[in-house]
Design an enzyme around this catalytic site. Structure first.
Site, PDB file in Angstrom:
ATOM      1  N   ASP A   2      55.034  73.273 -12.932  1.00  0.00           N
ATOM      2  CA  ASP A   2      55.756  73.865 -11.808  1.00  0.00           C
ATOM      3  C   ASP A   2      55.663  75.391 -11.819  1.00  0.00           C
ATOM      4  OD1 ASP A   2      56.453  71.422 -10.827  1.00  0.00           O
ATOM      5  OD2 ASP A   2      58.504  71.443 -11.587  1.00  0.00           O
ATOM      6  N   ASN A  60      61.850  78.684  -5.325  1.00  0.00           N
ATOM      7  CA  ASN A  60      62.882  77.971  -6.072  1.00  0.00           C
ATOM      8  C   ASN A  60      64.235  78.667  -5.967  1.00  0.00           C
ATOM      9  OD1 ASN A  60      61.439  75.799  -6.949  1.00  0.00           O
ATOM     10  ND2 ASN A  60      61.533  76.301  -9.120  1.00  0.00           N
TER      11      ASN A  60
END
Length: 265
Positions: free
Chosen positions: A44, A120
């Site tokens: 990620d 994020n």
């Protein structure tokens, strides 16, 4: 189709990146600095790196993830599926899926403003002393926060740092941001809401530090640094979105289950 590959840089990821480059080139695609498809090879963190590298071309770029890291929440593909991925890119057998981003406007004392995007989260901390700041929602004073810091996350980022802080997991189809506290001080003198706040896209949260000393800001942990002389930070759902090329179904809640509860069978 023009493509680019962003690799985590370890030996395995670099090898997979080279192999995929060869396969895509053989299939007639062109490696480019202005790609249509950007393939992330890693975890990620690599996907976040790819996002920030191409954040100025979000309307033109589709992201794809190959998982070689420990947790590939954004990655749909395994290293042994390169032939299938190449075929699907060649046939353009994908569906664009877009996720909300958080916009952070940093207003300085001299009247200038700096803009950042995060896929994020954005975090604000003060490692030297307690962070004290006023929070306003839609220009209406809400509370004075005292504690370690604040995390402002997107729905897709709600499974990252936000989740570790006790925030809610939010489906990416919901256009919102979430404000989550880090170790807030709550006693007879100081009081905060103590719960994560989920704000819709037409709401903006304004964070005004009480002191002008340096504090730490990070955007997806990719652009961490010290900021000073800041009058306020304004956070809201950005007008831009990040778009992924989805080649096959991978329901969000199945992804959550397989990432945090049990591996898929």
């Amino acid at each position: 189709m023009q493509f680019a590959i962003v690799s985590r840089g370890d030996a395995r990821s670099a090898e997979i990146a080279r192999e995929l480059t060869d396969k895509l080139t053989t299939a007639g695609h062109t490696e480019s600095i202005a790609p249509r498809i950007v393939v992330s090879v890693g975890g990620d963190g690599t996907m976040l790196q790819a996002f920030h590298e191409y954040s100025d071309r979000l309307e033109d770029v589709l992201l794809v993830g190959i998982h070689t890291g420990h947790l590939g929440f954004y990655a749909d593909w395994q290293p042994d599926e390169l032939d299938e991925l190449t075929d699907m890119i060649t046939s353009e057998a994908f569906e664009p899926v877009s996720y909300p981003l958080v916009e952070v406007l940093i207003d300085y004392e001299d009247g200038t403003t700096e803009r950042h995007l995060a896929m994020n989260e954005c975090t604000i901390k003060n490692y030297k002393r307690t962070l004290v700041c006023d929070l306003s929602i839609r220009d209406d004073y809400f509370e004075t926060f005292r504690g370690d810091g604040l995390c402002i996350s997107t729905p897709s980022g709600s499974t990252a740092y936000n989740k570790a802080l006790g925030g809610a997991i939010v489906h990416p189809s919901i256009e919102a941001i979430q404000v989550t506290e880090m170790a807030s001080i709550n006693n007879l003198v100081y009081r905060t809401i103590g719960s994560p706040l989920l704000l819709p896209k037409h709401h903006q949260v304004k964070i005004a530090p009480h002191t002008k000393t340096e504090f730490e800001l990070a955007f997806d942990h990719q652009e961490a640094g010290s900021w000073s002389n800041v009058r306020s930070l304004r956070c809201a759902v950005a007008k831009e979105k990040v778009t992924f090329a989805r080649f096959r179904p991978f329901p969000f809640w199945r992804r959550v289950r397989e990432s945090f509860i049990e591996e898929g069978k």
